[in-house]
Design a protein around this motif. Structure first.
Motif, short mmCIF file in Angstrom:
data_model
loop_
_atom_site.label_atom_id
_atom_site.label_comp_id
_atom_site.label_asym_id
_atom_site.label_seq_id
_atom_site.Cartn_x
_atom_site.Cartn_y
_atom_site.Cartn_z
N PRO A 150 0.83 -1.20 0.00
CA PRO A 150 0.00 0.00 0.00
C PRO A 150 0.87 1.25 0.00
O PRO A 150 1.96 1.27 0.59
CB PRO A 150 -0.79 -0.13 1.30
N THR A 151 0.41 2.27 -0.68
CA THR A 151 1.13 3.53 -0.74
C THR A 151 0.45 4.55 0.14
O THR A 151 -0.72 4.91 -0.09
CB THR A 151 1.20 4.06 -2.18
N THR A 153 0.54 8.41 2.03
CA THR A 153 1.12 9.74 1.89
C THR A 153 2.03 10.02 3.08
O THR A 153 1.98 9.33 4.10
CB THR A 153 0.03 10.81 1.83
N ASP A 154 2.84 11.06 2.97
CA ASP A 154 3.73 11.43 4.08
C ASP A 154 2.93 11.74 5.34
O ASP A 154 3.32 11.36 6.45
CB ASP A 154 4.58 12.64 3.68
N LYS A 193 -6.64 1.65 3.00
CA LYS A 193 -5.45 1.23 2.24
C LYS A 193 -4.83 -0.05 2.82
O LYS A 193 -4.31 -0.89 2.08
CB LYS A 193 -4.41 2.35 2.21
N GLN A 209 4.29 -4.85 6.76
CA GLN A 209 4.63 -4.33 5.44
C GLN A 209 5.86 -3.42 5.48
O GLN A 209 6.24 -2.83 4.49
CB GLN A 209 3.44 -3.54 4.87
N LEU A 211 6.19 -0.56 6.83
CA LEU A 211 5.88 0.85 6.69
C LEU A 211 6.26 1.61 7.96
O LEU A 211 6.31 2.83 7.96
CB LEU A 211 4.38 1.03 6.42
#
Length: 213
Positions: A150-151, A153-154, A193, A209, A211
């Motif tokens: 999943p992408t 945002t900052d 997401k 993941q 992240l």
């Protein structure tokens, strides 16, 4: 021992005495496998691996109180050159467990439901540095590789980092100088997401993941 297959020197680590006894009895019937030691904790496994220099360590993941099998794997594989190969033997097949074990240096990952001959073959494969995964584990690894990460945002990553510290919406809003309503909006997008519906789930998946650190 056969002329073509060298004997594998094996160290067994499992915190359940009955399970360990069963494994020792089973392995005693295995061709070309010699159990050189047994451990009930991660700390014992590290000490015996250094003392006995086995070819393979058969490692459970959950070892009760104290060090778990992942940390023991990490320390054993980093402590010697050459280090023994680690073959995980466990009942746990979650993405997080598999990822942590492999990243720690495990050569193979086997479930305790496997047949004895599969276990024996995996031990020999591990001794040669070859990877063996139980079919359910292999399927999860392949599915994970095929699934795009999943992408976020900052700003979503910022909020996720605050979430991992156990902060509530109000504290996150104060830390990032945004409104609570904005925090809630971002949390909704993060949940979507990551495919979760709880704060704990978001943190767990984010760590799986990678992240989050």
């Amino acid at each position: 021992m056969t002329a073509s297959t060298p004997t594998v020197r094996l160290l067994v680590c499992d915190d359940h005495i009955v399970v360990r006894a069963g494994l020792l009895a089973l392995l005693g019937s295995a061709p070309d496998i010699e159990v050189v030691g047994e451990a009930g904790t991660g700390e014992e496994a590290i000490a015996l691996a250094a003392k006995l220099a086995p070819d393979v360590v058969l490692m459970d993941l959950q070892l009760g109180e104290g060090m778990d099998g992942v940390e023991a794997t990490r320390r054993i594989t980093a402590s010697a050159d050459p280090a023994p190969h680690i073959l995980v033997l466990t009942t746990y097949d979650t993405d997080a467990d598999i990822t942590r074990a492999i990243e720690a240096g495990a050569t193979g990952y086997l479930l305790k439901a496997e047949r004895p001959e599969e276990l024996f073959a995996a031990i020999h494969a591990a001794a040669q540095g070859r990877t063996t995964l139980s079919p359910p584990v292999a399927s999860r690894v392949m599915a994970r590789m095929r699934k795009p990460l999943p992408t976020l945002t900052d700003r979503e990553l910022d909020i996720l980092a605050q979430l991992s510290q156990g902060l509530g919406n109000r504290d996150i809003a104060r830390a990032l100088f945004i409104s609570e309503a904005t925090v809630k909006t971002h949390l909704g997008r993060i949940y979507d997401k990551l495919g979760v519906d709880t704060r704990a789930g978001a943190v767990a998946v984010a760590k799986e993941q990678r992240l989050l650190p």
